[in-house]
Design a protein around this motif. Sequence first.
Motif, short mmCIF file in Angstrom:
data_model
loop_
_atom_site.label_atom_id
_atom_site.label_comp_id
_atom_site.label_asym_id
_atom_site.label_seq_id
_atom_site.Cartn_x
_atom_site.Cartn_y
_atom_site.Cartn_z
N ASP A 141 1.60 -9.13 3.56
CA ASP A 141 2.41 -9.63 2.45
C ASP A 141 2.40 -8.67 1.27
OD1 ASP A 141 3.25 -11.84 3.87
OD2 ASP A 141 1.78 -13.21 2.96
N TYR A 142 1.25 -8.05 1.00
CA TYR A 142 1.18 -7.04 -0.06
C TYR A 142 2.14 -5.89 0.23
CZ TYR A 142 -0.51 -3.16 -2.88
OH TYR A 142 -0.57 -2.09 -3.75
N TYR A 143 2.10 -5.41 1.47
CA TYR A 143 2.97 -4.30 1.86
C TYR A 143 4.45 -4.66 1.72
CZ TYR A 143 5.32 -0.79 4.66
OH TYR A 143 6.19 0.18 5.10
N ILE A 144 4.81 -5.81 2.24
CA ILE A 144 6.22 -6.23 2.17
C ILE A 144 6.66 -6.37 0.72
CG2 ILE A 144 7.82 -8.13 2.68
CD1 ILE A 144 6.15 -8.58 5.28
N LYS A 145 5.84 -6.99 -0.11
CA LYS A 145 6.20 -7.22 -1.52
C LYS A 145 6.37 -5.90 -2.28
CE LYS A 145 4.63 -9.39 -5.77
NZ LYS A 145 3.51 -10.00 -6.46
N HIS A 146 5.47 -4.96 -2.06
CA HIS A 146 5.48 -3.72 -2.84
C HIS A 146 6.33 -2.60 -2.25
CE1 HIS A 146 2.02 -5.81 -4.59
NE2 HIS A 146 2.36 -5.17 -5.68
N TYR A 147 6.60 -2.63 -0.95
CA TYR A 147 7.31 -1.52 -0.31
C TYR A 147 8.66 -1.90 0.29
CZ TYR A 147 3.18 1.19 -1.20
OH TYR A 147 2.16 1.84 -1.83
N ARG A 148 8.95 -3.20 0.41
CA ARG A 148 10.26 -3.67 0.87
C ARG A 148 10.78 -2.85 2.06
NH1 ARG A 148 10.73 -8.32 -0.93
NH2 ARG A 148 12.98 -8.28 -0.86
N PRO A 149 10.08 -2.89 3.20
CA PRO A 149 10.39 -1.99 4.33
C PRO A 149 11.53 -2.46 5.23
CG PRO A 149 8.53 -3.36 4.92
CD PRO A 149 8.92 -3.74 3.50
N PHE A 150 12.63 -2.89 4.63
CA PHE A 150 13.71 -3.48 5.41
C PHE A 150 14.66 -2.45 6.01
CE2 PHE A 150 12.61 -6.67 2.08
CZ PHE A 150 11.83 -7.46 2.91
N ASP A 151 14.50 -1.19 5.65
CA ASP A 151 15.38 -0.13 6.19
C ASP A 151 14.69 0.67 7.28
OD1 ASP A 151 13.55 1.08 4.44
OD2 ASP A 151 14.95 2.66 3.88
N LYS A 152 13.57 0.14 7.79
CA LYS A 152 12.78 0.91 8.75
C LYS A 152 12.57 0.12 10.04
CE LYS A 152 10.28 3.08 4.99
NZ LYS A 152 10.99 2.41 3.90
N ALA A 153 12.69 0.81 11.16
CA ALA A 153 12.39 0.20 12.46
C ALA A 153 10.95 -0.29 12.45
CB ALA A 153 12.60 1.20 13.58
N GLY A 154 10.72 -1.49 12.97
CA GLY A 154 9.37 -2.03 13.02
C GLY A 154 8.85 -2.50 11.68
N ALA A 155 9.66 -2.41 10.64
CA ALA A 155 9.32 -2.86 9.28
C ALA A 155 8.15 -2.10 8.67
CB ALA A 155 9.08 -4.37 9.25
N TYR A 156 8.02 -0.80 9.01
CA TYR A 156 6.99 -0.02 8.33
C TYR A 156 7.37 1.46 8.28
CZ TYR A 156 4.94 2.13 12.55
OH TYR A 156 4.72 2.87 13.69
N GLY A 157 6.81 2.13 7.28
CA GLY A 157 6.93 3.58 7.17
C GLY A 157 5.55 4.19 7.25
N ILE A 158 5.35 5.11 8.16
CA ILE A 158 4.03 5.74 8.35
C ILE A 158 3.56 6.46 7.09
CG2 ILE A 158 4.95 7.88 9.34
CD1 ILE A 158 2.49 7.88 11.24
N GLN A 159 4.53 6.96 6.29
CA GLN A 159 4.19 7.73 5.10
C GLN A 159 3.85 6.83 3.91
OE1 GLN A 159 7.16 7.29 6.42
NE2 GLN A 159 8.60 6.77 4.80
N GLU A 160 3.96 5.51 4.08
CA GLU A 160 3.70 4.58 2.99
C GLU A 160 2.28 4.02 3.08
OE1 GLU A 160 8.29 3.05 2.40
OE2 GLU A 160 6.95 1.81 3.58
N TRP A 161 1.96 3.11 2.18
CA TRP A 161 0.64 2.51 2.07
C TRP A 161 0.12 2.00 3.41
CZ3 TRP A 161 -0.89 -2.59 2.90
CH2 TRP A 161 -2.17 -2.93 2.44
#
Length: 192
Positions: A141-161
């Motif tokens: 939930d912290y990641y979703i709230k602060h990084y809003r990963p909605f433009d990425k496959a799998g809902a995450y960016g490796i280069q992010e938190w």
Amino acid sequence: MQFLPPNKKLILASKSPRRQQLLRDLGFDFEVRTMEVNEEHDASLNGVEIAEHLAEKKALAFKDNLSEDEIVLTSDTVVWCKGESLAKAENEEHAREMLQKLSGTSHEVITGVCLLSKEKSIVFSDITKVYFQEITIEEIDYYIKHYRPFDKAGAYGIQEWIGMWAIEKIEGSYFTVMGLPTHLIQPNLMKF
């Protein structure tokens, strides 16, 4: 140094700031041109087939709009987990479900690429295996709230938190997970 075949111009068909930066970091001069393309695909396709199919589909949308000296580069990244493709998250709940699926397990990130000119087309892909440690719902939930990963496959960016926090290791190219197998671009461009 010349990074493209002589008398060729590179067109990147992607809005992704990560892909744009990776191509710049590789030393390429390019123009960004995008088109909306329906990303639906046959449900029977596996991860590699999906990534390559969608990369080619995106490129073919440009076929009639390329000049003789242009090469368009398109790509698509698929997160393949337990026989299922995890696409871009539609909302917070969808992102949470995907990240819970990835928690404590491994998955493949497959990036398909298509290079297309008036005369030629090359489609290729690369696979990187990614291992996630267990992550709590609070961390998700912290990641979703602060990084809003909605433009990425799998809902995450490796280069992010989350990449620094939850990814234990990868087998393959880090840049493939970011969305562009950088080590394969130059050799394939030189085939033109």
